[in-house]
Scaffold this motif. Sequence first.
Motif, PDB file in Angstrom:
ATOM      1  N   UNK A 141      17.927  -0.970  13.841  1.00  0.00           N
ATOM      2  CA  UNK A 141      17.001  -1.687  14.718  1.00  0.00           C
ATOM      3  C   UNK A 141      16.426  -0.741  15.777  1.00  0.00           C
ATOM      4  N   UNK A 142      17.286   0.062  16.374  1.00  0.00           N
ATOM      5  CA  UNK A 142      16.827   1.033  17.377  1.00  0.00           C
ATOM      6  C   UNK A 142      15.799   1.980  16.780  1.00  0.00           C
ATOM      7  N   UNK A 143      16.121   2.479  15.604  1.00  0.00           N
ATOM      8  CA  UNK A 143      15.244   3.450  14.960  1.00  0.00           C
ATOM      9  C   UNK A 143      13.884   2.849  14.620  1.00  0.00           C
ATOM     10  N   UNK A 144      13.874   1.686  13.995  1.00  0.00           N
ATOM     11  CA  UNK A 144      12.611   1.030  13.635  1.00  0.00           C
ATOM     12  C   UNK A 144      11.773   0.728  14.878  1.00  0.00           C
ATOM     13  N   UNK A 145      12.415   0.170  15.907  1.00  0.00           N
ATOM     14  CA  UNK A 145      11.687  -0.180  17.130  1.00  0.00           C
ATOM     15  C   UNK A 145      11.145   1.065  17.824  1.00  0.00           C
ATOM     16  N   UNK A 146      11.942   2.101  17.865  1.00  0.00           N
ATOM     17  CA  UNK A 146      11.514   3.344  18.498  1.00  0.00           C
ATOM     18  C   UNK A 146      10.314   3.942  17.772  1.00  0.00           C
ATOM     19  N   UNK A 147      10.403   3.997  16.463  1.00  0.00           N
ATOM     20  CA  UNK A 147       9.290   4.548  15.684  1.00  0.00           C
ATOM     21  C   UNK A 147       8.032   3.685  15.840  1.00  0.00           C
ATOM     22  N   UNK A 148       8.207   2.387  15.793  1.00  0.00           N
ATOM     23  CA  UNK A 148       7.056   1.473  15.828  1.00  0.00           C
ATOM     24  C   UNK A 148       6.413   1.412  17.209  1.00  0.00           C
ATOM     25  N   UNK A 149       7.223   1.219  18.245  1.00  0.00           N
ATOM     26  CA  UNK A 149       6.671   1.009  19.581  1.00  0.00           C
ATOM     27  C   UNK A 149       6.506   2.287  20.396  1.00  0.00           C
ATOM     28  N   UNK A 150       7.421   3.208  20.269  1.00  0.00           N
ATOM     29  CA  UNK A 150       7.340   4.416  21.094  1.00  0.00           C
ATOM     30  C   UNK A 150       6.549   5.531  20.424  1.00  0.00           C
ATOM     31  N   UNK A 151       6.761   5.695  19.115  1.00  0.00           N
ATOM     32  CA  UNK A 151       6.092   6.788  18.403  1.00  0.00           C
ATOM     33  C   UNK A 151       4.835   6.351  17.670  1.00  0.00           C
ATOM     34  N   UNK A 152       4.518   5.064  17.725  1.00  0.00           N
ATOM     35  CA  UNK A 152       3.298   4.507  17.142  1.00  0.00           C
ATOM     36  C   UNK A 152       3.183   4.723  15.633  1.00  0.00           C
ATOM     37  N   UNK A 153       4.310   4.659  14.937  1.00  0.00           N
ATOM     38  CA  UNK A 153       4.286   4.730  13.480  1.00  0.00           C
ATOM     39  C   UNK A 153       3.793   3.394  12.931  1.00  0.00           C
ATOM     40  N   UNK A 154       3.146   3.420  11.797  1.00  0.00           N
ATOM     41  CA  UNK A 154       2.751   2.177  11.125  1.00  0.00           C
ATOM     42  C   UNK A 154       3.948   1.649  10.339  1.00  0.00           C
ATOM     43  N   UNK A 155       3.859   0.396   9.924  1.00  0.00           N
ATOM     44  CA  UNK A 155       4.928  -0.181   9.108  1.00  0.00           C
ATOM     45  C   UNK A 155       5.111   0.621   7.820  1.00  0.00           C
ATOM     46  N   UNK A 156       4.003   1.021   7.242  1.00  0.00           N
ATOM     47  CA  UNK A 156       4.046   1.807   6.007  1.00  0.00           C
ATOM     48  C   UNK A 156       4.724   3.154   6.193  1.00  0.00           C
ATOM     49  N   UNK A 157       4.459   3.806   7.316  1.00  0.00           N
ATOM     50  CA  UNK A 157       5.083   5.105   7.593  1.00  0.00           C
ATOM     51  C   UNK A 157       6.596   4.964   7.777  1.00  0.00           C
ATOM     52  N   UNK A 158       7.001   3.908   8.447  1.00  0.00           N
ATOM     53  CA  UNK A 158       8.440   3.673   8.645  1.00  0.00           C
ATOM     54  C   UNK A 158       9.089   3.361   7.295  1.00  0.00           C
ATOM     55  N   UNK A 159       8.437   2.530   6.509  1.00  0.00           N
ATOM     56  CA  UNK A 159       8.959   2.169   5.189  1.00  0.00           C
ATOM     57  C   UNK A 159       9.132   3.412   4.319  1.00  0.00           C
ATOM     58  N   UNK A 160       8.167   4.278   4.355  1.00  0.00           N
ATOM     59  CA  UNK A 160       8.234   5.519   3.574  1.00  0.00           C
ATOM     60  C   UNK A 160       9.387   6.398   4.054  1.00  0.00           C
ATOM     61  N   UNK A 161       9.541   6.491   5.347  1.00  0.00           N
ATOM     62  CA  UNK A 161      10.602   7.310   5.953  1.00  0.00           C
ATOM     63  C   UNK A 161      11.992   6.830   5.528  1.00  0.00           C
ATOM     64  N   UNK A 162      12.181   5.502   5.440  1.00  0.00           N
ATOM     65  CA  UNK A 162      13.496   4.932   5.138  1.00  0.00           C
ATOM     66  C   UNK A 162      13.637   4.460   3.691  1.00  0.00           C
ATOM     67  N   UNK A 163      12.617   4.675   2.881  1.00  0.00           N
ATOM     68  CA  UNK A 163      12.650   4.302   1.467  1.00  0.00           C
ATOM     69  C   UNK A 163      12.945   2.816   1.275  1.00  0.00           C
ATOM     70  N   UNK A 164      12.240   2.005   2.062  1.00  0.00           N
ATOM     71  CA  UNK A 164      12.328   0.546   1.933  1.00  0.00           C
ATOM     72  C   UNK A 164      10.906   0.001   1.853  1.00  0.00           C
ATOM     73  N   UNK A 165      10.798  -1.290   1.630  1.00  0.00           N
ATOM     74  CA  UNK A 165       9.469  -1.889   1.548  1.00  0.00           C
ATOM     75  C   UNK A 165       8.884  -2.082   2.950  1.00  0.00           C
ATOM     76  N   UNK A 166       7.573  -2.156   2.993  1.00  0.00           N
ATOM     77  CA  UNK A 166       6.877  -2.426   4.252  1.00  0.00           C
ATOM     78  C   UNK A 166       7.312  -3.784   4.798  1.00  0.00           C
ATOM     79  N   UNK A 167       7.512  -4.747   3.905  1.00  0.00           N
ATOM     80  CA  UNK A 167       7.947  -6.093   4.302  1.00  0.00           C
ATOM     81  C   UNK A 167       9.327  -6.054   4.950  1.00  0.00           C
ATOM     82  N   UNK A 168      10.218  -5.218   4.432  1.00  0.00           N
ATOM     83  CA  UNK A 168      11.565  -5.096   5.004  1.00  0.00           C
ATOM     84  C   UNK A 168      11.483  -4.579   6.441  1.00  0.00           C
ATOM     85  N   UNK A 169      10.611  -3.608   6.664  1.00  0.00           N
ATOM     86  CA  UNK A 169      10.426  -3.061   8.013  1.00  0.00           C
ATOM     87  C   UNK A 169       9.850  -4.134   8.930  1.00  0.00           C
TER      88      UNK A 169
END
Length: 107
Positions: free
Chosen positions: A24-52
Motif C-alpha cells: 500500500x505504501x509503495x503504490x500510494x507513494x508511486x501514484x501520489x508522490x512520484x506521479x506514476x500512472x496506474x499502468x506504470x505501477x502495474x508494469x513495475x509490479x507485474x500485476x494488472x492495472x485494475x489490481x493497482x
Amino acid sequence: MTLEKTTRMNYLFDFYQSLLTSKQKSYMSLYYLDDFSLGEIAEEYHVSRQAVYDNIKRTEAMLEQYEEKLLLFKKFQERNKIFEELRKLTDGQPEAESLIDALEKLD
C-alpha cells in the motif's frame, strides 16, 4: 484528479503511512508522490492495472477512515491557523516569534 484531492491524500499518507502495508505504501507513494500512472505501477509490479486501481482506492478509503477517527490532519490544519494568528498578534516581537517557532517544531 483534482489538486485538492492529491494534496489531501499526500497529507493523509504522511500522517498514517505507518499503518499501511508495504505494498500500500509503495503504490500510494508511486501514484501520489512520484506521479506514476496506474499502468506504470502495474508494469513495475507485474500485476494488472485494475489490481493497482483497486489497491489505491481501498487504501484511500482506509486513510479517510483513519482521519475520521484520529483527526490528525484536521488538528494539524487548525494548529497552523492558530500559529498564523499568533504571528500576526506578535507583530515581529523576537521573543514571541521564537516561542511560536519552538511550538511549530514540536509537531
